[in-house]
Write an enzyme that holds these catalytic residues in place. Structure first.
Site, PDB file in Angstrom:
ATOM      1  N   CYS A  92       0.794  -1.240   0.000  1.00 14.25           N
ATOM      2  CA  CYS A  92       0.000   0.000   0.000  1.00 14.25           C
ATOM      3  C   CYS A  92       0.826   1.291   0.000  1.00 14.25           C
ATOM      4  O   CYS A  92       0.557   2.192  -0.787  1.00 14.25           O
ATOM      5  CB  CYS A  92      -0.957   0.002   1.184  1.00 14.25           C
ATOM      6  SG  CYS A  92      -2.163  -1.331   1.079  1.00 14.25           S
ATOM      7  N   ASP A  96      20.341   5.168   3.108  1.00 19.96           N
ATOM      8  CA  ASP A  96      20.064   4.675   4.447  1.00 19.96           C
ATOM      9  C   ASP A  96      21.300   4.937   5.294  1.00 19.96           C
ATOM     10  O   ASP A  96      22.341   5.309   4.751  1.00 19.96           O
ATOM     11  CB  ASP A  96      19.765   3.173   4.377  1.00 19.96           C
ATOM     12  CG  ASP A  96      18.796   2.768   5.480  1.00 19.96           C
ATOM     13  OD1 ASP A  96      18.804   3.428   6.541  1.00 19.96           O
ATOM     14  OD2 ASP A  96      18.058   1.803   5.269  1.00 19.96           O
ATOM     15  N   ARG A 144      15.546   2.756   3.686  1.00 18.53           N
ATOM     16  CA  ARG A 144      15.523   1.537   2.873  1.00 18.53           C
ATOM     17  C   ARG A 144      14.983   0.367   3.682  1.00 18.53           C
ATOM     18  O   ARG A 144      15.553  -0.724   3.722  1.00 18.53           O
ATOM     19  CB  ARG A 144      16.911   1.235   2.296  1.00 18.53           C
ATOM     20  CG  ARG A 144      16.850   0.202   1.178  1.00 18.53           C
ATOM     21  CD  ARG A 144      18.105   0.176   0.302  1.00 18.53           C
ATOM     22  NE  ARG A 144      19.316  -0.049   1.030  1.00 18.53           N
ATOM     23  CZ  ARG A 144      20.301   0.854   1.156  1.00 18.53           C
ATOM     24  NH1 ARG A 144      20.216   2.033   0.577  1.00 18.53           N
ATOM     25  NH2 ARG A 144      21.371   0.558   1.850  1.00 18.53           N
ATOM     26  N   SER A 145      13.850   0.606   4.370  1.00 23.99           N
ATOM     27  CA  SER A 145      13.218  -0.470   5.125  1.00 23.99           C
ATOM     28  C   SER A 145      12.650  -1.502   4.159  1.00 23.99           C
ATOM     29  O   SER A 145      12.348  -1.191   3.005  1.00 23.99           O
ATOM     30  CB  SER A 145      12.087   0.104   5.978  1.00 23.99           C
ATOM     31  OG  SER A 145      11.037   0.533   5.138  1.00 23.99           O
TER      32      SER A 145
END
Lengths: 327, 327
Positions: B157, B215, B192-193
């Site tokens: 999402c 990151d 950058r999860s």
């Protein structure tokens, strides 16, 4: 995407011109008679003759009247003055060069402002550089937004054609307010002629771009300042810069170098840049498609439609002026 | 433009969400019954509860059924399996974290693919990274374009919400072919999860952008190669790079750093860049408006509509699968 398919989209002037023609046709429907364009041919330049023939064909195919008048150099001034006074003529185009010296600039100022479809009158040129969009707007002295205006100032055909191409290509972002729609774009214009290159750089900067105008004499930067603080562009000389410094910064590169010896050095191009050539020669080699996202190889067909659009605008301006009681 | 007016356009998520809602409402009209979303709450995190309440409200206002099921951690696996088997349930959302360890990733794979509105199933995640757009497409081994496909793969999402925002902002250029519409853009994604930052960088690169994923561990570049030669993105570690090297190259900067101590250094921003913040904290200070052309301060309202859009898509996929004789 196949690894074999080049990703560059080549956009032909014809396709862009068709959209603009629709708009011109809509405008024509609101008029009671066909606008009448007169073209003065006073030289023996085959390129001028070809442009005249092409204008005639496009006029006739699209509901405009066109008359070519072949006149002697020595008669051109009288001929223009007579056309200025003739209510049966809506627009005047003169095929240059005639004298190929400052007398040509004198002749450009002879054409009545209300019939100048090429936007060469000083008033139009001034408005373009000053970012004044309407003939009847009030520009506040404090530099804030202009108020009102129903008669649009006429812009020169080739620079305006390039603006229309950039709109078609969605480089102009319509989510931004009108007048700021190039904000965030960095554009290289190769050629700084008075006829196209310099006015084009000014127009694009007035719309919010950062423009590097490159010529053999050096590089100039046209911008409205940081955060578009200024109402119109300002120009800065970039001492010691060459195209090698400017082009790699740009997401759009527009070339218009006459003669067949010039080629833009594709190694300077950013991957994914938009490339447009307005020279009658091919300023980009075929390898441009290896790096560009969009390539427009020529623009002539758009320019001619913009000429008709200007003619229509001039007729509309006259009607608006008459409605306002000032012709 | 007045010299006093900031030229940055601030775009609110609400306005973007409204356009997407129209599309969702059109889709709903083609269905015979309301899609039913079940949300499993198995933690006491107030943020998760708030998200659940917000989802419920948005569902009810827009013609969807929503049921919240509060369950014990120890019962969550059985509860999901039971919902998988229940024909009265169209979509399942689980509010994480629950165990806050790898067991959460295990639970994500428990949700049936055909009910996974969040796109967390391995098959969806794989398709996203591999740039496979449909569940039922044939991807030729030679890397050329895929053939066919009626059931769209579900995208997570938040990354999809950002794609939809970039489409709304016309950063996606619809004159380019679908799949290449970010060609020419250079985008910085700060964070950058696995949940948002990395999938987002991959999605944007798959659509043709050059993406710098930043990151604390370093900078990676995601691209489809020069001239978009590759079918999907590849990743390159940029040794020694920091955000100071990457951000100034970018015409779009997207931040999603949790916690209130981080601020993006606006001095690194290109004039005229587009800035989007998906963190619940304000990663940009107010001075961003001095440099950006467009600023989107938050995206939550778009994300929730994208969730409904995914639910609708899942219902449509099931219908398409049944029509094709394979559910």
């Amino acid at each position: 995407m196949s690894s074999e398919t080049p990703s560059c989209k080549v956009v032909l002037a014809k396709n862009i011109a068709n959209g603009l023609l629709q708009e011109v046709h809509e405008g024509l429907k609101t008029l009671t008679k066909k606008p009448h364009l007169v073209g003065f041919l006073a030289n023996s330049d085959p390129a001028a003759r070809m442009y005249a023939d092409w204008t005639e064909k496009t006029c006739h195919e699209n509901g405009f009247r066109y008359t070519r008048r072949d006149v002697d150099k020595e008669e051109i001034e009288e001929a223009i003055l007579s056309a200025n006074a003739d209510d049966g003529i809506d627009g005047i185009i003169v095929y240059y060069p005639i004298f190929n010296n400052r007398q040509d600039q004198y002749l450009q100022q002879i054409v009545d402002v209300s019939k100048d479809v090429e936007g060469l009158s000083h008033r139009y040129v001034f408005n373009m550089y000053q970012n004044i969009r309407f003939l009847d707007e009030n520009v506040p002295a404090d530099g804030s937004s202009s108020v009102g205006g129903t008669q649009k100032s006429i812009l020169p055909c080739t620079p305006l054609a390039i603006v229309k191409i950039l709109e078609y290509l969605r480089v102009y972002n319509t989510i931004l307010p009108y007048g700021n729609r190039l904000h965030g774009h960095t554009i290289c214009v190769v050629n700084r002629s008075e006829v196209v290159g310099r006015p084009l750089a000014a127009l694009l900067a007035n719309d919010g771009a950062c423009v590097y105008s490159v010529d053999i004499t050096g590089v100039q930067k046209f911008t409205r300042g940081e955060g578009l603080k200024k109402r119109r562009h300002e120009v800065e000389d970039l001492e010691g810069w060459t195209i090698k410094d400017a082009a790699p910064l740009c997401d759009v590169v527009i070339t218009g170098v006459p003669g067949d010896s010039y080629k833009f050095d594709t190694s300077l191009l950013r991957y994914g840049a938009v490339c447009i050539n307005f020279s009658s020669e091919k300023n980009f080699g075929p390898e441009v498609k290896e790096k560009a996202s969009i390539y427009v190889p020529s623009i002539g067909k758009v320019t001619i439609v913009v000429l008709l659009r200007n003619l229509l605008r001039i007729v509309q301006n006259r009607a608006a002026g008459q409605a306002a009681g000032k012709v």
